[in-house]
Design an enzyme around this catalytic site. Sequence first.
Site, PDB file in Angstrom:
ATOM      1  N   ASP A 105       0.836  -1.198   0.000  1.00 52.36           N
ATOM      2  CA  ASP A 105       0.000   0.000   0.000  1.00 52.36           C
ATOM      3  C   ASP A 105       0.875   1.253   0.000  1.00 52.36           C
ATOM      4  OD1 ASP A 105      -2.299  -1.535   0.140  1.00 52.36           O
ATOM      5  OD2 ASP A 105      -2.372  -1.480   2.331  1.00 52.36           O
ATOM      6  N   TYR A 133       7.075  -8.447   8.334  1.00 51.85           N
ATOM      7  CA  TYR A 133       6.652  -7.051   8.461  1.00 51.85           C
ATOM      8  C   TYR A 133       6.912  -6.541   9.871  1.00 51.85           C
ATOM      9  CZ  TYR A 133       3.794  -7.929   4.251  1.00 51.85           C
ATOM     10  OH  TYR A 133       3.352  -8.259   2.999  1.00 51.85           O
ATOM     11  N   ASP A 144      -6.681   1.311   8.392  1.00 54.51           N
ATOM     12  CA  ASP A 144      -5.392   1.962   8.646  1.00 54.51           C
ATOM     13  C   ASP A 144      -5.618   3.461   8.887  1.00 54.51           C
ATOM     14  OD1 ASP A 144      -5.628   3.251   6.147  1.00 54.51           O
ATOM     15  OD2 ASP A 144      -4.379   1.786   5.121  1.00 54.51           O
TER      16      ASP A 144
END
Length: 288
Positions: free
Chosen positions: A38, A66, A80
Amino acid sequence: MNGIINVYKPQGITSFDVVRSVKKITGQKKIGHTGTLDPLATGVLPICIGRATKLVDYIMNGRKTYIATLKLGVETDTYDREGEVLKTLATEHLSEAEVKEAINSFIGEIKQVPPMYSALKVQGKRLYELAREGKEVERNERSITIYDIKILEIKVPDIKFEVVCSKGTYIRSLCFDIGEKLKCGGAMWDLERTASSSFKKENSVTLEELAVNYENHIISIEEAIMEFSPLYYNEKIGNLLLNGVCLNNPNIIKNIEFDKIYRVYKEKELLGLGMLQEKGFKIITLLN
């Protein structure tokens, strides 16, 4: 030009922006990336060039690592910090032990529902396109694997953790699900991919560095697939494999593991990737 460039994607641009930049820098047209990040996210984004584009699926199927920051007490429509805040809830009552227990409960094979703001297609349309139209559709659960979670810092409402996971894992959904588990909501606030398959952050290159001298940063196809065990054949057998022949002679395949991917050579020449299946051993991806 055939090979892979381990690009470090900066924040604020899409994965396709990175591909466009690499095309412009290298002058190459046949280029593909190995798993979307993203715009909010940073980190490792291997870019395949030329014949190396045949390796895209193998790299995408590998484990990902991650480092994420989760903010508890807030829910957004995108899961988010870039989304619209839907609700906020108190977090002062949460203990460190409760947070750790909730996060660690997601380790293993789990079911996950992809977020509406994702690139998955439903009836020919990407979910994020439907979401922007104000529509929400039912998404099927998918099986994913969380191999490990390491909690790096707890300063409620902010939690920083490292996660090692399988292909298809949405860290935004994981953050949302942790918030649901704790009954206070949660959203992903930051995300960095530090590893994708065998490609690591410490060996990555920025677009700025690439623009100076991209040729120094091209990883050969052979180097990119060193994680697979090698099989060496003489010229005769190598030519059979090149022609698509499936080997089923017990003397040739007796030490080959079923459904395992191998690097296949004719003498010292890399031919491609091979696998032993029900009918025998054959090349599944030609790379020469």
